[in-house]
Design a protein around this motif. Sequence first.
Motif, PDB file in Angstrom:
ATOM      1  N   LEU A   1       0.833  -1.194   0.000  1.00  0.00           N
ATOM      2  CA  LEU A   1       0.000   0.000   0.000  1.00  0.00           C
ATOM      3  C   LEU A   1       0.875   1.254   0.000  1.00  0.00           C
ATOM      4  O   LEU A   1       1.802   1.376   0.800  1.00  0.00           O
ATOM      5  CB  LEU A   1      -0.890  -0.019   1.241  1.00  0.00           C
ATOM      6  CG  LEU A   1      -2.257   0.668   1.162  1.00  0.00           C
ATOM      7  CD1 LEU A   1      -3.111   0.034   0.088  1.00  0.00           C
ATOM      8  CD2 LEU A   1      -2.960   0.586   2.508  1.00  0.00           C
ATOM      9  N   SER A   2       0.584   2.193  -0.898  1.00  0.00           N
ATOM     10  CA  SER A   2       1.347   3.439  -0.935  1.00  0.00           C
ATOM     11  C   SER A   2       0.943   4.331   0.229  1.00  0.00           C
ATOM     12  O   SER A   2      -0.124   4.160   0.844  1.00  0.00           O
ATOM     13  CB  SER A   2       1.092   4.174  -2.257  1.00  0.00           C
ATOM     14  OG  SER A   2      -0.238   4.682  -2.294  1.00  0.00           O
ATOM     15  N   ASP A   3       1.800   5.312   0.542  1.00  0.00           N
ATOM     16  CA  ASP A   3       1.487   6.238   1.628  1.00  0.00           C
ATOM     17  C   ASP A   3       0.207   7.014   1.337  1.00  0.00           C
ATOM     18  O   ASP A   3      -0.601   7.277   2.236  1.00  0.00           O
ATOM     19  CB  ASP A   3       2.643   7.216   1.836  1.00  0.00           C
ATOM     20  CG  ASP A   3       3.838   6.565   2.491  1.00  0.00           C
ATOM     21  OD1 ASP A   3       3.689   5.434   2.998  1.00  0.00           O
ATOM     22  OD2 ASP A   3       4.925   7.172   2.509  1.00  0.00           O
ATOM     23  N   LEU A   4       0.016   7.372   0.067  1.00  0.00           N
ATOM     24  CA  LEU A   4      -1.177   8.125  -0.314  1.00  0.00           C
ATOM     25  C   LEU A   4      -2.442   7.289  -0.091  1.00  0.00           C
ATOM     26  O   LEU A   4      -3.441   7.770   0.462  1.00  0.00           O
ATOM     27  CB  LEU A   4      -1.079   8.568  -1.774  1.00  0.00           C
ATOM     28  CG  LEU A   4      -2.198   9.482  -2.289  1.00  0.00           C
ATOM     29  CD1 LEU A   4      -2.209  10.787  -1.499  1.00  0.00           C
ATOM     30  CD2 LEU A   4      -2.018   9.762  -3.776  1.00  0.00           C
ATOM     31  N   ASP A   5      -2.400   6.030  -0.529  1.00  0.00           N
ATOM     32  CA  ASP A   5      -3.556   5.152  -0.339  1.00  0.00           C
ATOM     33  C   ASP A   5      -3.787   4.861   1.139  1.00  0.00           C
ATOM     34  O   ASP A   5      -4.925   4.741   1.594  1.00  0.00           O
ATOM     35  CB  ASP A   5      -3.359   3.836  -1.099  1.00  0.00           C
ATOM     36  CG  ASP A   5      -3.568   3.999  -2.595  1.00  0.00           C
ATOM     37  OD1 ASP A   5      -4.113   5.032  -3.002  1.00  0.00           O
ATOM     38  OD2 ASP A   5      -3.171   3.092  -3.352  1.00  0.00           O
ATOM     39  N   ARG A   6      -2.708   4.753   1.881  1.00  0.00           N
ATOM     40  CA  ARG A   6      -2.831   4.502   3.318  1.00  0.00           C
ATOM     41  C   ARG A   6      -3.536   5.665   4.001  1.00  0.00           C
ATOM     42  O   ARG A   6      -4.433   5.473   4.831  1.00  0.00           O
ATOM     43  CB  ARG A   6      -1.442   4.277   3.918  1.00  0.00           C
ATOM     44  CG  ARG A   6      -1.444   3.700   5.317  1.00  0.00           C
ATOM     45  CD  ARG A   6      -0.033   3.450   5.817  1.00  0.00           C
ATOM     46  NE  ARG A   6      -0.073   2.750   7.082  1.00  0.00           N
ATOM     47  CZ  ARG A   6      -0.063   1.433   7.207  1.00  0.00           C
ATOM     48  NH1 ARG A   6      -0.010   0.679   6.126  1.00  0.00           N
ATOM     49  NH2 ARG A   6      -0.114   0.871   8.403  1.00  0.00           N
ATOM     50  N   GLU A   7      -3.123   6.886   3.673  1.00  0.00           N
ATOM     51  CA  GLU A   7      -3.763   8.061   4.250  1.00  0.00           C
ATOM     52  C   GLU A   7      -5.241   8.129   3.866  1.00  0.00           C
ATOM     53  O   GLU A   7      -6.095   8.472   4.691  1.00  0.00           O
ATOM     54  CB  GLU A   7      -3.037   9.332   3.778  1.00  0.00           C
ATOM     55  CG  GLU A   7      -1.654   9.518   4.401  1.00  0.00           C
ATOM     56  CD  GLU A   7      -0.966  10.763   3.891  1.00  0.00           C
ATOM     57  OE1 GLU A   7      -1.639  11.563   3.197  1.00  0.00           O
ATOM     58  OE2 GLU A   7       0.229  10.938   4.175  1.00  0.00           O
ATOM     59  N   ARG A   8      -5.542   7.791   2.623  1.00  0.00           N
ATOM     60  CA  ARG A   8      -6.938   7.810   2.170  1.00  0.00           C
ATOM     61  C   ARG A   8      -7.761   6.771   2.925  1.00  0.00           C
ATOM     62  O   ARG A   8      -8.887   7.036   3.353  1.00  0.00           O
ATOM     63  CB  ARG A   8      -7.007   7.552   0.669  1.00  0.00           C
ATOM     64  CG  ARG A   8      -8.437   7.535   0.124  1.00  0.00           C
ATOM     65  CD  ARG A   8      -8.458   7.240  -1.362  1.00  0.00           C
ATOM     66  NE  ARG A   8      -9.813   7.035  -1.847  1.00  0.00           N
ATOM     67  CZ  ARG A   8     -10.119   6.650  -3.083  1.00  0.00           C
ATOM     68  NH1 ARG A   8      -9.140   6.448  -3.975  1.00  0.00           N
ATOM     69  NH2 ARG A   8     -11.376   6.485  -3.437  1.00  0.00           N
ATOM     70  N   LEU A   9      -7.191   5.588   3.117  1.00  0.00           N
ATOM     71  CA  LEU A   9      -7.902   4.514   3.805  1.00  0.00           C
ATOM     72  C   LEU A   9      -8.173   4.892   5.263  1.00  0.00           C
ATOM     73  O   LEU A   9      -9.267   4.631   5.798  1.00  0.00           O
ATOM     74  CB  LEU A   9      -7.086   3.227   3.727  1.00  0.00           C
ATOM     75  CG  LEU A   9      -7.777   1.916   4.152  1.00  0.00           C
ATOM     76  CD1 LEU A   9      -9.026   1.677   3.338  1.00  0.00           C
ATOM     77  CD2 LEU A   9      -6.799   0.747   4.013  1.00  0.00           C
ATOM     78  N   ILE A  10      -7.177   5.509   5.924  1.00  0.00           N
ATOM     79  CA  ILE A  10      -7.372   5.968   7.305  1.00  0.00           C
ATOM     80  C   ILE A  10      -8.512   6.979   7.356  1.00  0.00           C
ATOM     81  O   ILE A  10      -9.373   6.923   8.253  1.00  0.00           O
ATOM     82  CB  ILE A  10      -6.070   6.587   7.853  1.00  0.00           C
ATOM     83  CG1 ILE A  10      -5.000   5.503   8.042  1.00  0.00           C
ATOM     84  CG2 ILE A  10      -6.316   7.312   9.173  1.00  0.00           C
ATOM     85  CD1 ILE A  10      -3.622   6.061   8.312  1.00  0.00           C
ATOM     86  N   TYR A  11      -8.541   7.903   6.399  1.00  0.00           N
ATOM     87  CA  TYR A  11      -9.594   8.921   6.365  1.00  0.00           C
ATOM     88  C   TYR A  11     -10.963   8.275   6.165  1.00  0.00           C
ATOM     89  O   TYR A  11     -11.940   8.643   6.841  1.00  0.00           O
ATOM     90  CB  TYR A  11      -9.306   9.920   5.239  1.00  0.00           C
ATOM     91  CG  TYR A  11     -10.397  10.944   5.053  1.00  0.00           C
ATOM     92  CD1 TYR A  11     -10.476  12.064   5.885  1.00  0.00           C
ATOM     93  CD2 TYR A  11     -11.350  10.796   4.055  1.00  0.00           C
ATOM     94  CE1 TYR A  11     -11.476  13.001   5.727  1.00  0.00           C
ATOM     95  CE2 TYR A  11     -12.365  11.741   3.887  1.00  0.00           C
ATOM     96  CZ  TYR A  11     -12.425  12.833   4.727  1.00  0.00           C
ATOM     97  OH  TYR A  11     -13.418  13.763   4.567  1.00  0.00           O
ATOM     98  N   VAL A  12     -11.045   7.314   5.266  1.00  0.00           N
ATOM     99  CA  VAL A  12     -12.322   6.635   4.995  1.00  0.00           C
ATOM    100  C   VAL A  12     -12.841   5.947   6.248  1.00  0.00           C
ATOM    101  O   VAL A  12     -14.016   6.083   6.619  1.00  0.00           O
ATOM    102  CB  VAL A  12     -12.157   5.614   3.848  1.00  0.00           C
ATOM    103  CG1 VAL A  12     -13.397   4.711   3.745  1.00  0.00           C
ATOM    104  CG2 VAL A  12     -11.929   6.333   2.527  1.00  0.00           C
ATOM    105  N   PHE A  13     -11.972   5.195   6.925  1.00  0.00           N
ATOM    106  CA  PHE A  13     -12.390   4.483   8.134  1.00  0.00           C
ATOM    107  C   PHE A  13     -12.764   5.463   9.253  1.00  0.00           C
ATOM    108  O   PHE A  13     -13.707   5.232  10.005  1.00  0.00           O
ATOM    109  CB  PHE A  13     -11.285   3.548   8.613  1.00  0.00           C
ATOM    110  CG  PHE A  13     -11.143   2.302   7.780  1.00  0.00           C
ATOM    111  CD1 PHE A  13     -12.209   1.802   7.054  1.00  0.00           C
ATOM    112  CD2 PHE A  13      -9.944   1.623   7.715  1.00  0.00           C
ATOM    113  CE1 PHE A  13     -12.097   0.650   6.298  1.00  0.00           C
ATOM    114  CE2 PHE A  13      -9.801   0.468   6.962  1.00  0.00           C
ATOM    115  CZ  PHE A  13     -10.892  -0.023   6.242  1.00  0.00           C
TER     116      PHE A  13
END
Length: 337
Positions: A300-312
């Motif tokens: 997982l890229s850092d960008l996708d990780r940040e997006r996933l944290i925001y979604v959750f």
Amino acid sequence: MTLCAAWIREINSREELVSATDSSLTGGEKWNQGVKLFELPRPDCLICFAGETSRAYPLILNLISSIKLDRRLRSPRTDIEEVLSYLASLFTALVGTIVNEIQGLDIHDLRAGAKFLFGGWSWLESRFRFWQLYYSKDAEGFIFKECTDEPNKNRIYTFLGDPEELVDTATKTYKRLIFDDDIQDDKMDMEPLQILIKMSRDKSIRTVDGAIQIAKVYKSGTSEFFGINWPSSKGKPHFLGRSFVPHSKPDVRYFDPDTLILIEDKLPTVIDDLTRFSHLEDFDFIQTCYGEDGSLSTALSDLDRERLIYVFREAAYQRFVDNMQNDIAQDHRPGEA
């Protein structure tokens, strides 16, 4: 008295310069919440120290003031090697003004009371660089030794401590760690931080104590300071050595000292039933982040990780609001006849 470290971390093909230190100040008394890692008036570099606080603080405060007052030193167009040269000259000039008023003390011992780690991003050479600075009796001034003069090495790091035995202990512990885990050929991650945490928790080591202070310099020429929960993941948030209550803590990211993971970046490693998120607009994205077995992707890229944290985070907050509204609605239902 202290132990500090600097190293070049490489994760997901991205490099960053990390600097960390404990928070103990000693000298006739002992403080475990002292600032020892400093942000300078230009964000592409950091400085920390080992040794006597009474010697280090006047030098660092003069450096901060000098950079603020000098447009050239503040400018990002001035490479950090030029800042380093100025720093060494300034420190030499300042310790040269010390007047020895204690009979029997050698003036050179007084001048050599503190040593420093300085480093950051060099735009001129397009790489991270850091140095140890210390007073030399022979040179009668501050000299520096580069720790990044072999840029092709797999692991670039240094420990700086006072007394010097701390460096030997930290280095031996570090080497034992990477050989026991068989990671000596891997890129550097957060192993020096692991050593600092281990030694600061060790009550038999009096001169290394207090919450670890951590900062990074990025290739963008910017820096970021981090907090840490101390002395464990369940401890209080600390920033630059100081303890805070959760509602008043500084707005920075915090490390978990037990896992070395940023607390804000934690994600569930396994989700047994992804369909519970099927009502979200980002459901397709969530499915790309977790495999068919529900395991979080390791790529997982850092960008996708940040997006996933925001979604959750947004989903959890919305669920909280919905539950509160349902509870209120039930409390106000008309009574049965």
